[in-house]
Design a protein around this motif. Structure first.
Motif, PDB file in Angstrom:
ATOM      1  N   HIS A   1      -2.471   4.742  -7.922  1.00 40.42           N
ATOM      2  CA  HIS A   1      -1.525   3.178  -7.264  1.00 40.42           C
ATOM      3  C   HIS A   1      -0.271   4.192  -9.049  1.00 40.42           C
ATOM      4  O   HIS A   1      -0.816   5.117  -9.668  1.00 40.42           O
ATOM      5  CB  HIS A   1      -2.030   2.150  -8.676  1.00 40.42           C
TER       6      HIS A   1
ATOM      7  N   LEU B   1      -7.780  -3.067  -8.922  1.00 39.65           N
ATOM      8  CA  LEU B   1      -7.293  -1.434  -9.051  1.00 39.65           C
ATOM      9  C   LEU B   1      -5.694  -0.945  -9.562  1.00 39.65           C
ATOM     10  O   LEU B   1      -5.878   0.214  -9.490  1.00 39.65           O
ATOM     11  CB  LEU B   1      -6.413  -2.109  -7.423  1.00 39.65           C
TER      12      LEU B   1
ATOM     13  N   GLY C   1      -5.480  -4.751  -3.915  1.00 32.88           N
ATOM     14  CA  GLY C   1      -3.904  -4.070  -3.472  1.00 32.88           C
ATOM     15  C   GLY C   1      -3.162  -4.860  -2.119  1.00 32.88           C
ATOM     16  O   GLY C   1      -2.042  -4.979  -2.451  1.00 32.88           O
TER      17      GLY C   1
ATOM     18  N   TRP D   1       2.410   8.859 -10.729  1.00 33.61           N
ATOM     19  CA  TRP D   1       0.649   8.460  -9.505  1.00 33.61           C
ATOM     20  C   TRP D   1      -0.135   8.115 -11.004  1.00 33.61           C
ATOM     21  O   TRP D   1       0.021   8.984 -12.157  1.00 33.61           O
ATOM     22  CB  TRP D   1       0.264   8.388  -9.085  1.00 33.61           C
TER      23      TRP D   1
ATOM     24  N   GLU E   1       1.214  -1.229  -0.390  1.00 30.46           N
ATOM     25  CA  GLU E   1      -0.089  -0.349  -0.311  1.00 30.46           C
ATOM     26  C   GLU E   1       0.830   1.864   0.175  1.00 30.46           C
ATOM     27  O   GLU E   1       0.482   2.089  -0.804  1.00 30.46           O
ATOM     28  CB  GLU E   1      -1.237  -0.157   1.054  1.00 30.46           C
TER      29      GLU E   1
ATOM     30  N   LEU F   1       0.539   2.098  -4.372  1.00 23.45           N
ATOM     31  CA  LEU F   1      -0.866   2.900  -3.373  1.00 23.45           C
ATOM     32  C   LEU F   1      -0.949   3.826  -2.891  1.00 23.45           C
ATOM     33  O   LEU F   1      -0.691   3.647  -1.492  1.00 23.45           O
ATOM     34  CB  LEU F   1      -2.061   1.250  -3.295  1.00 23.45           C
TER      35      LEU F   1
ATOM     36  N   LEU G   1      -7.631   7.651  -5.239  1.00 27.47           N
ATOM     37  CA  LEU G   1      -7.080   6.261  -4.722  1.00 27.47           C
ATOM     38  C   LEU G   1      -6.321   6.464  -6.199  1.00 27.47           C
ATOM     39  O   LEU G   1      -6.636   6.447  -7.361  1.00 27.47           O
ATOM     40  CB  LEU G   1      -8.261   5.082  -4.858  1.00 27.47           C
TER      41      LEU G   1
END
Length: 264
Positions: free
Chosen positions: A138, A190, A161, A120, A104, A108, A136
């Motif tokens: 990644h 995700l 995740g 990102w 995470e 993430l 949110l």
């Protein structure tokens, strides 16, 4: 058979405990063969909870199939995974990977505002409590991008995740591939940050190689045919062909929740 596959297949399994957080039976084990030992995870078929939308085969076989496809890409995204008999019957045995950092934290994040920020990729707005939302995101990481392509090929219905394992040497593994290879579009992940973007040249080259390996009588196709149904194997070929034809990362279909729950 690679040395780690031989160890996992022929070694003596010793159950050390159960991973309680898992929805199915997941046993942490040690395996030893000819003086070589390793940690592994054993998921017996008897410990699987039936899924109404996956009536054929079992999750253990799908996990093995995901490993075979991963190996065929040359990316090595799935830890070594075999099918074998164990203390509680047939099951999947997978090499235990010790993550070097919190996935995470490294891959993430939740950020305020509507911009993902440099490095990102945005995924979706998420409720964070007290009426607040956050974006949110990644990492724009080539390792994740490869995994996103693999997930499309195997039609992964549960890329969370917590299923991302970055190691101290910089490698990234994905685990928990029991909910894969459905004939319908079940992709839940995700890793939507590249949706609609062109595939990399590397991905197109890998997919072309995979397309050839999935032809009838090729070793990969033969091995997959022992693990998934003929229509599921045909669907794998179709997904690879569609990726090559469109040349882009797919968008969410809108017919199925695009993001798994819980996301981590």
């Amino acid at each position: 058979m690679t040395p780690i596959e031989e160890l996992l297949t022929r070694g003596e399994l010793t159950v050390r405990g159960r991973i309680r957080e898992a929805s199915n039976a997941v046993l942490l084990c040690g395996v030893t063969y000819e003086g070589v030992s390793a940690d592994c995870v054993y998921k017996p078929v008897k410990g699987e909870r039936p899924l109404w939308d996956f009536p054929d085969g079992n999750l253990a076989r799908r996990e093995r199939a995901a490993y075979l496809v991963s190996e065929a890409t040359g990316w090595g995204l799935v830890p070594a995974t075999v099918l074998r008999d164990g203390p509680y019957g047939e099951g999947m045995v997978q090499h235990w990977i010790e993550a070097g950092e919190s996935p995470e934290a490294a891959l993430l994040a939740l950020v305020d505002g509507e911009e993902a920020g440099e490095g990102w990729k945005p995924v979706a707005l998420a409720e964070v409590g007290e009426g607040r939302t956050a974006l949110l995101v990644h990492a724009d990481d080539p390792r994740l991008r490869r995994l996103a392509v693999l997930d499309v090929v195997i039609n992964n219905g549960d890329r969370k995740g917590g299923h991302l394992l970055p190691t101290p040497d910089g490698h990234l593994y994905g685990i928990d591939h029991g909910v894969t290879f459905h004939t319908e579009d079940k992709l839940r992940t995700l890793l939507w940050g590249w949706a609609g973007e062109p595939l990399t040249d590397e991905a197109r080259s890998v997919l072309a190689s995979l397309d050839a390996q999935l032809a009838d009588s090729e070793p990969l196709a033969t091995r997959l045919a022992e693990l998934i149904t003929p229509v599921e194997l045909a669907a794998v070929r179709d997904r690879v062909a569609q990726l090559l034809r469109t040349g882009v990362h797919p968008q969410p279909s809108g017919q199925w929740p695009a993001i798994p729950w819980p996301p981590v």
